[in-house]
Design an enzyme around this catalytic site. Structure first.
Site, PDB file in Angstrom:
ATOM      1  N   CYS A  52      -6.508  -4.019  -2.827  1.00  0.00           N
ATOM      2  CA  CYS A  52      -7.799  -4.701  -2.863  1.00  0.00           C
ATOM      3  C   CYS A  52      -7.668  -6.025  -3.615  1.00  0.00           C
ATOM      4  CB  CYS A  52      -8.829  -3.800  -3.549  1.00  0.00           C
ATOM      5  SG  CYS A  52     -10.449  -4.566  -3.753  1.00  0.00           S
ATOM      6  N   CYS A  55      -9.844  -5.641  -7.130  1.00  0.00           N
ATOM      7  CA  CYS A  55      -9.500  -4.724  -8.229  1.00  0.00           C
ATOM      8  C   CYS A  55      -8.072  -4.188  -8.164  1.00  0.00           C
ATOM      9  CB  CYS A  55     -10.489  -3.563  -8.272  1.00  0.00           C
ATOM     10  SG  CYS A  55     -10.289  -2.363  -6.930  1.00  0.00           S
ATOM     11  N   CYS A 101     -13.776  -0.910  -0.508  1.00  0.00           N
ATOM     12  CA  CYS A 101     -12.934  -0.364  -1.570  1.00  0.00           C
ATOM     13  C   CYS A 101     -13.770   0.636  -2.362  1.00  0.00           C
ATOM     14  CB  CYS A 101     -12.447  -1.485  -2.480  1.00  0.00           C
ATOM     15  SG  CYS A 101     -11.532  -0.884  -3.923  1.00  0.00           S
ATOM     16  N   CYS A 104     -14.199  -0.667  -6.312  1.00  0.00           N
ATOM     17  CA  CYS A 104     -15.050  -1.787  -6.752  1.00  0.00           C
ATOM     18  C   CYS A 104     -16.142  -2.162  -5.756  1.00  0.00           C
ATOM     19  CB  CYS A 104     -14.188  -3.012  -7.055  1.00  0.00           C
ATOM     20  SG  CYS A 104     -13.477  -3.793  -5.587  1.00  0.00           S
ATOM     21  N   CYS A 124      -9.389  -2.270  10.769  1.00  0.00           N
ATOM     22  CA  CYS A 124      -9.371  -3.707  11.039  1.00  0.00           C
ATOM     23  C   CYS A 124      -9.856  -4.392   9.759  1.00  0.00           C
ATOM     24  CB  CYS A 124     -10.294  -3.969  12.223  1.00  0.00           C
ATOM     25  SG  CYS A 124     -10.317  -5.644  12.800  1.00  0.00           S
TER      26      CYS A 124
END
Length: 142
Positions: A52, A55, A101, A104, A124
């Site tokens: 991510c 984070c 995510c 976060c 995707c």
């Protein structure tokens, strides 16, 4: 410090506006989508891990990436850690599954049931929502 959750979230969003570029903020925090075939990570082929952007939670191993021809990095499986969260998306007159995510809340992209074996899934993902960490210790931010 305030105990009001809504106020704390708005403070956090102010921080994201400082940490992220305008385009990254649009994709990651406002659930936007980058234009197809423009992402830095689309053609990344090295071994490593996609995390991510906001984070650094581990998301996708490079060995699950494939060329779906759609213009965004595509994966057929997330990491077993389960850092991807799913939500129904009914925007633009379509019914889709949006992915975020789990750590976060950053918007990643969408998952579709048209991927290759063994899962049949196609995650995707916007390049702008990820950082690639290569096994060669070279990091590429989307």
């Amino acid at each position: 410090m305030s105990t009001d959750k809504k106020q704390d979230e708005s403070i956090a969003e102010k921080d994201w506006k400082v940490e992220l570029s305008e385009q990254e903020y649009y994709v990651c925090r406002e659930a936007g989508t980058e234009r197809p075939f423009t992402g830095v990570l689309l053609d990344e082929q090295r071994d490593g891990l996609y995390v991510c952007k906001c984070c650094e939670a581990p998301l996708f191993p490079s060995d699950t990436k494939f060329d779906a021809g759609c213009g965004w990095p595509s994966f057929y499986k997330q990491l077993d850690d389960g850092n991807v969260d799913y939500r129904e998306d009914v925007s633009h007159g379509m019914r889709r599954v949006e992915i975020f995510c789990k750590q976060c809340g950053s918007h990643l992209g969408h998952v579709f049931p048209d991927g290759p074996a063994p899962t049949g899934q196609r995650y995707c993902v916007n390049s702008l929502s990820m950082t690639f960490k290569g096994e060669d210790n070279v990091e590429v931010k989307g």
